[in-house]
Design a protein around this motif. Sequence first.
Motif, mmCIF file in Angstrom:
data_model
loop_
_atom_site.group_PDB
_atom_site.id
_atom_site.type_symbol
_atom_site.label_atom_id
_atom_site.label_comp_id
_atom_site.label_asym_id
_atom_site.label_seq_id
_atom_site.Cartn_x
_atom_site.Cartn_y
_atom_site.Cartn_z
ATOM 1 N N ASP A 172 7.575 -4.043 -0.051
ATOM 2 C CA ASP A 172 7.638 -2.614 -0.380
ATOM 3 C C ASP A 172 6.296 -1.969 -0.033
ATOM 4 O OD1 ASP A 172 7.741 -0.086 -1.498
ATOM 5 O OD2 ASP A 172 8.647 -0.735 -3.385
ATOM 6 N N PRO A 173 6.204 -1.212 1.040
ATOM 7 C CA PRO A 173 4.907 -0.664 1.467
ATOM 8 C C PRO A 173 4.388 0.447 0.565
ATOM 9 C CG PRO A 173 6.670 0.184 2.853
ATOM 10 C CD PRO A 173 7.300 -0.850 1.961
ATOM 11 N N SER A 174 5.199 0.928 -0.364
ATOM 12 C CA SER A 174 4.746 2.017 -1.231
ATOM 13 C C SER A 174 3.889 1.531 -2.391
ATOM 14 C CB SER A 174 5.949 2.794 -1.771
ATOM 15 O OG SER A 174 6.761 1.978 -2.583
ATOM 16 N N VAL A 175 3.916 0.224 -2.669
ATOM 17 C CA VAL A 175 3.131 -0.331 -3.778
ATOM 18 C C VAL A 175 2.316 -1.512 -3.275
ATOM 19 C CG1 VAL A 175 3.190 -1.365 -6.083
ATOM 20 C CG2 VAL A 175 4.854 0.407 -5.475
ATOM 21 N N PHE A 176 1.005 -1.426 -3.468
ATOM 22 C CA PHE A 176 0.081 -2.490 -3.059
ATOM 23 C C PHE A 176 -0.311 -3.269 -4.304
ATOM 24 C CE2 PHE A 176 -3.837 -4.565 -1.943
ATOM 25 C CZ PHE A 176 -3.779 -4.798 -0.574
ATOM 26 N N THR A 177 -0.084 -4.580 -4.305
ATOM 27 C CA THR A 177 -0.394 -5.411 -5.460
ATOM 28 C C THR A 177 -1.655 -6.241 -5.203
ATOM 29 O OG1 THR A 177 1.149 -7.101 -4.630
ATOM 30 C CG2 THR A 177 1.985 -5.527 -6.256
ATOM 31 N N PHE A 178 -2.613 -6.117 -6.121
ATOM 32 C CA PHE A 178 -3.877 -6.858 -6.058
ATOM 33 C C PHE A 178 -4.045 -7.611 -7.377
ATOM 34 C CE2 PHE A 178 -8.612 -6.047 -7.106
ATOM 35 C CZ PHE A 178 -8.957 -7.366 -6.835
ATOM 36 N N SER A 179 -4.146 -8.924 -7.287
ATOM 37 C CA SER A 179 -4.307 -9.767 -8.468
ATOM 38 C C SER A 179 -5.556 -10.623 -8.319
ATOM 39 C CB SER A 179 -3.079 -10.667 -8.660
ATOM 40 O OG SER A 179 -3.233 -11.523 -9.767
ATOM 41 N N ILE A 180 -6.451 -10.541 -9.311
ATOM 42 C CA ILE A 180 -7.625 -11.409 -9.373
ATOM 43 C C ILE A 180 -7.462 -12.253 -10.629
ATOM 44 C CG2 ILE A 180 -9.001 -9.523 -10.391
ATOM 45 C CD1 ILE A 180 -11.469 -10.897 -9.089
ATOM 46 N N ASP A 194 -0.124 -8.569 -2.282
ATOM 47 C CA ASP A 194 -0.728 -8.033 -1.058
ATOM 48 C C ASP A 194 -2.171 -8.501 -0.917
ATOM 49 O OD1 ASP A 194 1.413 -6.308 0.076
ATOM 50 O OD2 ASP A 194 1.253 -5.322 -1.866
ATOM 51 N N LEU A 195 -2.848 -8.696 -2.062
ATOM 52 C CA LEU A 195 -4.180 -9.281 -2.060
ATOM 53 C C LEU A 195 -4.300 -10.151 -3.301
ATOM 54 C CD1 LEU A 195 -7.042 -9.599 -0.945
ATOM 55 C CD2 LEU A 195 -7.701 -7.548 -2.243
ATOM 56 N N ASP A 196 -4.468 -11.441 -3.093
ATOM 57 C CA ASP A 196 -4.688 -12.389 -4.182
ATOM 58 C C ASP A 196 -6.102 -12.939 -4.094
ATOM 59 O OD1 ASP A 196 -2.243 -12.811 -5.774
ATOM 60 O OD2 ASP A 196 -1.348 -13.427 -3.854
ATOM 61 N N THR A 218 -11.681 -3.530 -0.966
ATOM 62 C CA THR A 218 -10.708 -3.908 0.062
ATOM 63 C C THR A 218 -9.308 -3.436 -0.304
ATOM 64 O OG1 THR A 218 -12.000 -5.848 0.719
ATOM 65 C CG2 THR A 218 -9.639 -5.862 1.246
ATOM 66 N N ALA A 219 -8.904 -3.674 -1.557
ATOM 67 C CA ALA A 219 -7.564 -3.272 -1.994
ATOM 68 C C ALA A 219 -7.394 -1.760 -1.921
ATOM 69 C CB ALA A 219 -7.310 -3.769 -3.418
ATOM 70 N N PHE A 220 -8.384 -1.032 -2.373
ATOM 71 C CA PHE A 220 -8.297 0.433 -2.376
ATOM 72 C C PHE A 220 -8.207 0.980 -0.950
ATOM 73 C CE2 PHE A 220 -9.763 4.770 -2.675
ATOM 74 C CZ PHE A 220 -9.187 5.227 -3.852
ATOM 75 N N GLU A 221 -9.031 0.446 -0.071
ATOM 76 C CA GLU A 221 -9.027 0.940 1.309
ATOM 77 C C GLU A 221 -7.703 0.619 2.007
ATOM 78 O OE1 GLU A 221 -12.525 -0.809 2.962
ATOM 79 O OE2 GLU A 221 -13.874 0.712 2.092
ATOM 80 N N ARG A 222 -7.113 -0.513 1.683
ATOM 81 C CA ARG A 222 -5.836 -0.875 2.298
ATOM 82 C C ARG A 222 -4.672 -0.089 1.692
ATOM 83 N NH1 ARG A 222 -5.259 -7.276 2.264
ATOM 84 N NH2 ARG A 222 -3.199 -6.670 3.080
#
Length: 300
Positions: A172-180, A194-196, A218-222
């Motif tokens: 789903d390109p409308s939601v970017f998921t970033f998990s740390i 999208d970013l782990d 990185t997550a914000f810019e992507r």
Amino acid sequence: MRLPIVHHPAFDARFDAAHRFPMSKFSRLADVLLADGLVEKDGWHIPAPALPGWLRLAHDARYVDQVLGQAVPEPIEREIGFKVDERVALRSRAATGGTVLTGRLALAEGLACNTAGGSHHARADQGAGFSVFNDVAVAARLMIADGDVAKVLVVDCDVHQGDGTARIFAGDPSVFTFSIHCEKNYPVRKATSDLDVGLEDGLGDQAYLAIFRDALRTAFERAKPDIVFYNAGVDPHKDDRLGRLSLSDDGLAERDRHAIGFIRERDVPVACVLGGGYSKDIDTLARRHSIVHRIATEFA
């Protein structure tokens, strides 16, 4: 502007004190925020429980019906970690409605905080890991469907990977998921965000913060988001019984300060949700969860 804080008495489903999920932390957090003047008496933003149609935007209709009818199969209840009775069903709807309201308040005011939310292990077809409904996924899908936003970034700092969120939004390109998160922690089988960023056990404040700052940028810019949902889990704390990282109170505060400051400097709204925290001392845990509300007041 006073920071909008969302709370509902039903966030606390009144578990027995011996239960391994510290349910009373939600009521205690509200007491702490009131006592310390972060919210005035009768100053809460009280959400309506999520409507079934909202829930079905992120969850299969069959599973939604099972929860609302208190008919969740026992194997799924075991994966969730508790029985889905009437109080738990209401709690799950209220917490999800709380995150929806937090998102809407963030759009209006720039920043808002929930006193629950962050149930990121729930996937489309079932709950897991103390998560019944994925409140952030529901809120993101609803705000997109309503035309309020087009792009959403989920920044998940809970010590456990946001696997349910990643699975719901896969492709789903409308939601970017970033998990740390801590790599050698629940869930054993990780999803693909999208970013782990999987971290080593025992990582302390300075190393964590250096990694987090770079990854957030990185997550914000992507993502190029219109809103950010920020999961401020406190289970990376050194004293959390389910954590395995080694952050201090100051480290959590600096994490939250950097995240909120970075996003608000770019004029993007931030909706904060509570995330995990599992210390047995409920007062200490509630005060630890209040860190994000205290930091958010600096930017309100």
